[in-house]
Design an enzyme around this catalytic site. Sequence first.
Site, PDB file in Angstrom:
ATOM      1  N   LYS A   1     -14.044   0.111  15.837  1.00  0.00           N
ATOM      2  CA  LYS A   1     -12.364  -0.776  15.968  1.00  0.00           C
ATOM      3  C   LYS A   1     -11.824  -0.590  17.213  1.00  0.00           C
ATOM      4  O   LYS A   1     -11.601  -1.556  17.422  1.00  0.00           O
ATOM      5  CB  LYS A   1     -11.351  -0.025  15.136  1.00  0.00           C
ATOM      6  CG  LYS A   1     -11.717  -0.109  13.013  1.00  0.00           C
ATOM      7  CD  LYS A   1     -10.806   0.225  12.511  1.00  0.00           C
ATOM      8  CE  LYS A   1     -10.864  -0.189  10.889  1.00  0.00           C
ATOM      9  NZ  LYS A   1     -10.213  -0.038   9.736  1.00  0.00           N
TER      10      LYS A   1
ATOM     11  N   ASN B   1       0.353  -0.923  -0.186  1.00  0.00           N
ATOM     12  CA  ASN B   1      -0.422   0.045  -0.081  1.00  0.00           C
ATOM     13  C   ASN B   1       0.393   0.869  -0.243  1.00  0.00           C
ATOM     14  O   ASN B   1       2.159   1.415   0.282  1.00  0.00           O
ATOM     15  CB  ASN B   1      -1.041  -0.056   1.102  1.00  0.00           C
ATOM     16  CG  ASN B   1      -0.306  -0.037   2.088  1.00  0.00           C
ATOM     17  OD1 ASN B   1       0.465   0.893   2.576  1.00  0.00           O
ATOM     18  ND2 ASN B   1      -0.405  -0.800   2.903  1.00  0.00           N
TER      19      ASN B   1
ATOM     20  N   LYS C   1       9.287 -15.954 -10.849  1.00  0.00           N
ATOM     21  CA  LYS C   1       8.785 -15.137 -11.348  1.00  0.00           C
ATOM     22  C   LYS C   1       7.743 -15.425 -11.867  1.00  0.00           C
ATOM     23  O   LYS C   1       8.059 -16.617 -12.438  1.00  0.00           O
ATOM     24  CB  LYS C   1       9.913 -14.538 -12.133  1.00  0.00           C
ATOM     25  CG  LYS C   1       9.136 -12.969 -12.477  1.00  0.00           C
ATOM     26  CD  LYS C   1      10.363 -12.194 -13.297  1.00  0.00           C
ATOM     27  CE  LYS C   1       9.475 -10.971 -14.553  1.00  0.00           C
ATOM     28  NZ  LYS C   1      10.225 -10.296 -15.432  1.00  0.00           N
TER      29      LYS C   1
ATOM     30  N   ASP D   1      -4.043  -6.833   4.612  1.00  0.00           N
ATOM     31  CA  ASP D   1      -5.102  -7.992   5.506  1.00  0.00           C
ATOM     32  C   ASP D   1      -4.891  -8.764   5.292  1.00  0.00           C
ATOM     33  O   ASP D   1      -5.416  -9.735   5.362  1.00  0.00           O
ATOM     34  CB  ASP D   1      -6.502  -7.567   5.167  1.00  0.00           C
ATOM     35  CG  ASP D   1      -6.804  -6.274   6.483  1.00  0.00           C
ATOM     36  OD1 ASP D   1      -6.270  -6.439   7.802  1.00  0.00           O
ATOM     37  OD2 ASP D   1      -7.713  -5.239   6.149  1.00  0.00           O
TER      38      ASP D   1
ATOM     39  N   LYS E   1     -11.237  -4.539  18.583  1.00  0.00           N
ATOM     40  CA  LYS E   1      -9.964  -4.990  18.695  1.00  0.00           C
ATOM     41  C   LYS E   1      -9.642  -4.285  20.537  1.00  0.00           C
ATOM     42  O   LYS E   1      -8.369  -4.686  20.669  1.00  0.00           O
ATOM     43  CB  LYS E   1      -9.489  -3.587  18.095  1.00  0.00           C
ATOM     44  CG  LYS E   1      -9.167  -4.287  16.580  1.00  0.00           C
ATOM     45  CD  LYS E   1      -8.448  -3.740  15.496  1.00  0.00           C
ATOM     46  CE  LYS E   1      -9.104  -4.023  13.913  1.00  0.00           C
ATOM     47  NZ  LYS E   1      -7.599  -4.321  13.002  1.00  0.00           N
TER      48      LYS E   1
HETATM   49  O1  PMT Z   1       3.188   6.256   6.508  1.00  0.00           O
HETATM   50  P1  PMT Z   1       2.188   7.297   5.270  1.00  0.00           P
HETATM   51  O2  PMT Z   1       2.487   7.356   4.989  1.00  0.00           O
HETATM   52  O3  PMT Z   1       2.041   8.510   7.354  1.00  0.00           O
HETATM   53  O4  PMT Z   1       0.568   7.614   6.328  1.00  0.00           O
HETATM   54  C1  PMT Z   1      -0.488   6.986   7.851  1.00  0.00           C
HETATM   55  C2  PMT Z   1      -1.116   6.361   7.533  1.00  0.00           C
HETATM   56  C3  PMT Z   1      -2.250   6.513   6.875  1.00  0.00           C
HETATM   57  C4  PMT Z   1      -0.751   4.657   7.027  1.00  0.00           C
HETATM   58  C5  PMT Z   1      -2.085   6.042   9.231  1.00  0.00           C
HETATM   59  O5  PMT Z   1      -1.619   6.922   9.790  1.00  0.00           O
HETATM   60  C6  PMT Z   1      -2.667   4.794   8.934  1.00  0.00           C
HETATM   61  O6  PMT Z   1      -3.786   5.378   9.095  1.00  0.00           O
HETATM   62  N1  PMT Z   1      -2.667   3.738   9.362  1.00  0.00           N
HETATM   63  C7  PMT Z   1      -3.326   2.021   9.714  1.00  0.00           C
HETATM   64  C8  PMT Z   1      -4.553   2.259   8.175  1.00  0.00           C
HETATM   65  C9  PMT Z   1      -3.979   1.083   8.271  1.00  0.00           C
HETATM   66  O7  PMT Z   1      -4.152  -0.002   8.072  1.00  0.00           O
HETATM   67  O8  PMT Z   1      -5.440   1.085   9.103  1.00  0.00           O
HETATM   68  P2  PMT Z   1      -6.768   0.041   8.762  1.00  0.00           P
HETATM   69  O9  PMT Z   1      -7.844   0.664   9.011  1.00  0.00           O
HETATM   70  O10 PMT Z   1      -6.121  -1.078   7.635  1.00  0.00           O
HETATM   71  O11 PMT Z   1      -6.204  -1.185  10.209  1.00  0.00           O
HETATM   72  C10 PMT Z   1      -6.701  -0.276  11.502  1.00  0.00           C
HETATM   73  C11 PMT Z   1      -6.014  -0.828  12.351  1.00  0.00           C
HETATM   74  O12 PMT Z   1      -5.278  -2.196  12.577  1.00  0.00           O
HETATM   75  C12 PMT Z   1      -3.941  -0.227  12.161  1.00  0.00           C
HETATM   76  O13 PMT Z   1      -4.158   0.343  13.412  1.00  0.00           O
HETATM   77  C13 PMT Z   1      -2.930  -1.198  11.832  1.00  0.00           C
HETATM   78  O14 PMT Z   1      -2.010  -1.079  12.107  1.00  0.00           O
HETATM   79  C14 PMT Z   1      -3.407  -2.421  12.181  1.00  0.00           C
HETATM   80  N2  PMT Z   1      -3.756  -3.733  11.792  1.00  0.00           N
HETATM   81  C15 PMT Z   1      -4.585  -3.977  10.249  1.00  0.00           C
HETATM   82  C16 PMT Z   1      -4.395  -5.029   9.592  1.00  0.00           C
HETATM   83  C17 PMT Z   1      -3.739  -5.732  10.530  1.00  0.00           C
HETATM   84  N3  PMT Z   1      -3.219  -7.264   9.766  1.00  0.00           N
HETATM   85  N4  PMT Z   1      -3.232  -5.875  11.610  1.00  0.00           N
HETATM   86  C18 PMT Z   1      -3.229  -5.070  12.302  1.00  0.00           C
HETATM   87  O15 PMT Z   1      -2.765  -4.708  13.423  1.00  0.00           O
END
Ligand code: PMT
Length: 404
Positions: free
Chosen positions: A341, A215, A294, A284, A345
Amino acid sequence: MLKNKLILLGITGGIAAYKSAELARLLIKEGAVVQVVMTENAEAFITPLTMKTLTGRPVYSALYNPDAPGHFSATVHIDLAREPQMVVVAPATANILGKLAAGIADDLLSTVLMAVNTAECPVILAPSMNTSMLHNPAVRDNIAVLRRRGYNMADPLDGFLACGEVGEGRMIEPSGLLEIIKRKFQQAVDFKGLTVLVTAGPTREALDPVRFLSNHSSGRMGYALAQAAVERGAHVILISGPTALETPPGADFYPVVSAQEMYETVMDKLPTVDIVIKSAAVADYRPKGISAQKIKKGGEMTLKLVRNPDILKEIGKRKGNIFVVGFAAETENILAHGKKKIADKNLDMIVVNDLTLEGAGFNTETNIVHLLYRDGREERLPLMSKYELAHLILDRIKENKGKV
Ligand code: PMT
């Protein structure tokens, strides 16, 4: 709070130099001792006599001036760099920012700045210049580099500029700068004794030896959090996916690539930490299998994906007394998704980015977020740099940690 604190006030050659006289007055009113170092250009805007009269101390400007009042030595720049508890450069012109970013020391102020150890003595820079200069890519890069190296920016404001234009570039008012200085002294060691685990950046999920799913996370948000926590005295564990950023000095750095690796490293460190801030953008899903060779192109192709571990959810299950902060990057129903969330979580707080807003989310220097708390409180924050936001998130963690 500022009583008997020695603050070195660097003044460079900009019209906002008149504001530094007011700043010196405010600092002295608070009990601080102010040592002024001016550049030659600053003297064109405000006289050393004004600053000497306000501060009651000799004003330094020349690197080698045997006639200077007070102490003269060939190492005056080192003495001036070692003595203060804080350095404030106001106004900070494009020139001084450029010199500091490039390591150029060709007058007394730039030489003093080069000799200051920012880990022991915080440096606050208050940029002030015309909007076009501020938006010049070279100046923007210099500001970004300086932030990453631990310099604090008192960001300029929008408003009427001396050149007659209206735009961003006005130096922050002295009263605003005084607040930042006070906050900096307060923050100095308020996380001492605490271990903060920060995750940052994207994860990469390999498809074959040359391709991966990932991403747009740059890691900036997470690195700013790690840097801010180091500055505030925390022991910082930074677990990061691949980024192009320099590791914040002072953080224990654990580079990882995939979500599975991040999961294992986080779980290994978790028993030792007090606070978790999960700003990484974790995939995810990952490809069901990694091709050893490859993958060759052909017709249509279908990828089979399997779920990655939800690291944050697992942290929530094992959290105990750990204060857990999640992030969410959303494009719709921002607050509803954030609230869900927190509950799903078991979080104490979540930082929700609205990806539809300009200046927010992935790969930007700034962010616009909502902070949501476990007890239902909500706080909407304006656009600010990721570094400023990092400090604000730490402020909120401090205020709420006792309530866990
Ligand atoms: O890195 P930058 O360019 O500065 O950008 C910052 C950011 C946008 C990446 C950051 O501020 C941010 O929002 N990070 C979380 C993005 C994200 O993955 O959101 P989510 O809604 O998919 O996940 C929610 C939370 O669960 C997050 O804290 C994530 O770290 C956590 N997660 C998600 C999936 C997973 N398999 N394990 C996790 O721990």
